[in-house]
Enzyme design. Structure first.
Site, mmCIF file in Angstrom:
data_model
loop_
_atom_site.group_PDB
_atom_site.id
_atom_site.type_symbol
_atom_site.label_atom_id
_atom_site.label_comp_id
_atom_site.label_asym_id
_atom_site.label_seq_id
_atom_site.Cartn_x
_atom_site.Cartn_y
_atom_site.Cartn_z
ATOM 1 N N HIS A 110 -7.433 2.128 33.514
ATOM 2 C CA HIS A 110 -6.420 1.509 32.652
ATOM 3 C C HIS A 110 -5.886 2.532 31.636
ATOM 4 O O HIS A 110 -4.674 2.724 31.504
ATOM 5 C CB HIS A 110 -7.043 0.301 31.937
ATOM 6 C CG HIS A 110 -6.088 -0.489 31.113
ATOM 7 N ND1 HIS A 110 -5.582 -1.702 31.517
ATOM 8 C CD2 HIS A 110 -5.522 -0.230 29.908
ATOM 9 C CE1 HIS A 110 -4.753 -2.164 30.590
ATOM 10 N NE2 HIS A 110 -4.701 -1.279 29.598
ATOM 11 N N GLU A 111 -6.805 3.189 30.950
ATOM 12 C CA GLU A 111 -6.386 4.139 29.910
ATOM 13 C C GLU A 111 -5.683 5.352 30.507
ATOM 14 O O GLU A 111 -4.664 5.800 29.986
ATOM 15 C CB GLU A 111 -7.584 4.580 29.058
ATOM 16 C CG GLU A 111 -8.234 3.472 28.245
ATOM 17 C CD GLU A 111 -7.239 2.655 27.433
ATOM 18 O OE1 GLU A 111 -6.220 3.203 26.987
ATOM 19 O OE2 GLU A 111 -7.472 1.433 27.268
ATOM 20 N N ASP B 242 -1.146 -4.842 25.403
ATOM 21 C CA ASP B 242 -0.007 -4.094 25.964
ATOM 22 C C ASP B 242 1.151 -5.043 26.237
ATOM 23 O O ASP B 242 2.314 -4.724 25.969
ATOM 24 C CB ASP B 242 -0.387 -3.435 27.296
ATOM 25 C CG ASP B 242 -1.603 -2.525 27.154
ATOM 26 O OD1 ASP B 242 -1.812 -2.026 26.047
ATOM 27 O OD2 ASP B 242 -2.324 -2.348 28.154
ATOM 28 N N GLY C 205 2.272 2.503 -2.682
ATOM 29 C CA GLY C 205 2.197 3.169 -3.991
ATOM 30 C C GLY C 205 3.118 2.583 -5.040
ATOM 31 O O GLY C 205 3.457 3.267 -6.006
ATOM 32 N N GLY D 86 0.787 -1.242 0.000
ATOM 33 C CA GLY D 86 0.000 0.000 0.000
ATOM 34 C C GLY D 86 0.807 1.273 0.000
ATOM 35 O O GLY D 86 0.296 2.343 0.296
ATOM 36 N N HIS E 20 -2.091 4.582 31.279
ATOM 37 C CA HIS E 20 -1.171 4.745 30.137
ATOM 38 C C HIS E 20 -0.825 6.223 29.944
ATOM 39 O O HIS E 20 0.338 6.605 29.840
ATOM 40 C CB HIS E 20 -1.844 4.288 28.832
ATOM 41 C CG HIS E 20 -1.978 2.806 28.684
ATOM 42 N ND1 HIS E 20 -0.911 1.952 28.788
ATOM 43 C CD2 HIS E 20 -3.053 2.025 28.400
ATOM 44 C CE1 HIS E 20 -1.334 0.718 28.582
ATOM 45 N NE2 HIS E 20 -2.627 0.729 28.349
#
Ligand code: ADP
Length: 615
Positions: A426-427, A503, A208, A206, A430
């Site tokens: 959790h998020e 993760d 090109g 992909g 991070h």
């Protein structure tokens, strides 16, 4: 570009031809059908009926007598007898002598009707079936076995030019030489320079490569033969080789021209060195034929062969030696500027609002290929239509990045409150670990809306600019950020969940690469412990060391991840207030931007600083 292939005829065309054949058959068969109504009679009945004046007309032939009775359409037949008085008897009863009771069909027509037409009809129907059915697809029908099924494009109004291929400046510069050559081969001949016969475009999918090959043809205004390596592989041994021969024959006739072989690894893979190579005979013969053809023509005869692959390491060395594919043009994933240009090229085809900041989108789409970027723009346009807007907005583009990378929002995934809270922590874990370390990419967005890819939430970090080198500290910080999610769960709930599987996978990959490939461990110094295969297809590394060293590597990988995990946990414990506050906020809002996140974090610091000084 104008596709020169035979267009598929509409089904009505086939119906018309079949109907025509049936009509013709009908026409020729009629006399025969009439013959089918002839009734056999004995000679004495014939005589008796003459005597009874029942007969209307008679046709005496060399081997039979045909007759018709009065008021009856049926034709009767009887044999010839030695009967000299027959004529007198017929005259006596005033019976008409005829010569056309039935029309004779010529023997040629009979032959045609009974043999040729059925054969033609059967052939036609078989061909129709094959071309419509599975067997015909891919050109593998028995009617074009051994014929190359390359698609031929000839220059036209909509052809692809270099300006349509955004970014990839080095590749374009490299290929420009071919264009100059195709415009004026004599300039090269005069000085005695030979053009490379084959040019190999290598890079991830992909990026090109096909587009670049088409652009070379477009710029040079020469015919473009395009075929995929897998299309050479036929159901019978030897047919692939014959296709190669046919392709080169056609190309030489149309020279100057470009032959483009996509996925050349399908036929150009390393040949079997062992004695038992039976299974690969077809592929090897095809490859041998390709090598022979490439050797067979002069470098200056105007046929330029371009090939593309994303597995250059798997190609047979014979294919890469000088005189064959001796020039290699890397077509890499676009950098920030390249991504922005590609987005702009594709955005020209859709209606957008005026104030779109493509740089932001390009930064968010870090690591995306040209094809993915084209897809992002299209997804944005689809979203705009879904939401009844006349033009694509910045938000459409941003949302479509998430759709392309993480899938659509899962409307019916209902998380329990407890799960939602865990995902929020959790998020934020991070994001917070990333923000609390230096040398981490800034957080762009945090969301806890589940996606069809299976992610229950994610934190998007966006690099500021291009990043070509990573220091050891940056990689360690990356591992710490990845473990931040699990660490936050531990800090808040004291228990862990399955939410960290992705993760864990990524953190291990980074840690392993640091030790086995980047020489970032004290014990192994600068020794390569792994080799990477298929670099352009995800780059799986295989260990290249003794079992004992492999065990030692595992121990170091575990130690490295453990250290970073502990660091992340420590950071979060230190900033427990921030973790709680931002997680609660995310829980309520479900999606927050990087800016909001930083504001809450900074505000908290400002609040706490005076409080501390007051103490
Ligand atoms: P490859 O042959 O490398 O797999 P293609 O040439 O088939 O990739 O690209 C697929 C699509 O991606 C193209 O049709 C085009 O829309 C888009 N694309 C890829 N790279 C670029 C680029 N550099 N500029 C513009 N569009 C691109």
């Amino acid at each position: 570009m104008d596709e020169n292939n035979k267009q598929r005829k509409p089904i009505i065309y086939y119906y018309a031809v079949v109907m025509l054949i049936l009509c013709l058959l009908n026409l020729f068969m009629l006399p025969q059908m009439r013959q089918a109504q002839i009734v056999e009679t004995s000679y004495d009945t014939f005589i008796a009926e003459i005597n009874e004046d029942k007969i209307e007309e008679v046709e005496v032939k060399s081997n039979q007598i045909l007759f018709q009775k009065k008021g009856d359409e049926t034709v009767y037949r009887t044999g010839i007898m030695n009967d000299p008085g027959l004529t007198d008897r017929l005259l006596e009863h005033k019976i008409k002598f005829s010569s056309a009771i039935i029309e004779e069909t010529s023997p040629w027509i009979s032959l045609l009707v009974s043999w040729l037409f059925p054969i033609l009809l059967a052939t036609f129907l078989l061909r129709l079936l094959l071309s419509r059915g599975g067997m015909g697809s891919g050109g593998a029908s028995p009617f074009n076995l051994g014929k190359s099924n390359a698609r031929v494009y000839k220059g036209s109004e909509q052809e692809i030019r270099f300006k349509d291929v955004a970014g990839e400046d080095e590749a374009k510069e490299n290929l420009q030489e071919i264009v100059t050559y195709l415009h004026d081969p004599s300039r090269y001949k005069n000085i005695g320079a030979t053009m490379p016969k084959g040019i190999l475009l290598v890079g991830p999918p992909g990026t090109g490569k096909t587009m670049l090959a088409k652009a070379v043809a477009g710029e040079s205004n020469v015919p473009f033969f395009s075929i995929s390596g897998s299309e050479f592989v036929e159901m019978f041994v030897g047919m692939g080789a014959s296709k190669v021969r046919d392709l080169f024959k056609n190309a030489k006739e149309k020279a100057p021209c470009i032959v483009f072989i996509d996925e050349i690894d399908a036929i150009g893979g390393k040949r079997n060195t062992g004695a038992l190579s039976g299974a690969n005979d077809e592929r090897e013969q095809t490859l041998n034929q390709l090598l022979t053809e490439m050797d067979g023509f002069e470098g200056n005869n105007g046929v330029v062969i371009l090939a593309a692959t994303n597995r250059p390491e798997s190609l047979d060395p014979a294919l890469l030696r000088p005189g064959r594919f001796d020039r290699r043009v890397p077509v890499e994933l676009p950098d920030l500027q390249g991504r922005e240009e590609i987005l702009r090229v594709h955005a020209k085809r859709i209606k957008t609002e005026k104030n779109i900041d493509y740089n932001v989108i390009a930064r968010m789409a870090s690591g995306a290929s040209g094809a993915e970027l084209a897809n992002i723009v299209n997804e944005a346009a689809l979203r705009a239509v879904r939401e009844n807007r006349k033009a694509v907005t910045q938000k459409d583009l941003e949302e479509s990045i998430e759709v392309v990378f993480a899938g659509y929002q899962k409307k019916n995934a209902i998380l329990t409150d407890a799960e939602k809270l865990r995902v929020s922590y959790h998020e934020v874990g991070h994001a917070l670990v990333a923000a609390l370390q230096t040398d981490s990419a800034p957080v762009q967005k945090i969301t806890i809306i589940p996606r069809t890819s299976g992610a229950l939430g994610y934190t998007m970090q966006v690099e500021e600019g291009n990043h070509y080198l990573y220091t050891k500290e940056e990689l360690e910080n990356r591992i710490a950020t990845l473990t931040g999610g699990r660490a936050a769960e531990e800090v808040k709930f004291g228990t862990i969940s399955t939410g960290a599987s992705n993760d864990i996978e990524q953190a291990t990959k980074v840690a392993r690469a640091m030790i086995t490939m980047y020489g970032m461990s004290d014990d192994f110094d600068m020794t390569a412990m792994a080799t990477v295969s298929s670099r352009y297809l995800g780059g799986d590394a295989t260990l290249a060391c003794s079992d004992k060293t492999a065990a030692a590597i595992d121990a170091r990988v575990i130690r490295l991840v453990r250290q970073q995990h502990a660091k992340a946990k420590e950071l979060l414990e230190e900033h427990r207030d921030d973790l709680d506050r931002i997680s609660r906020y995310l829980y309520e809002k479900e999606t927050i931007t990087g800016e909001e996140f930083m504001n809450i974090l900074k505000k908290a610091d400002e609040d706490t600083v005076p409080a501390e000084t007051a103490d």
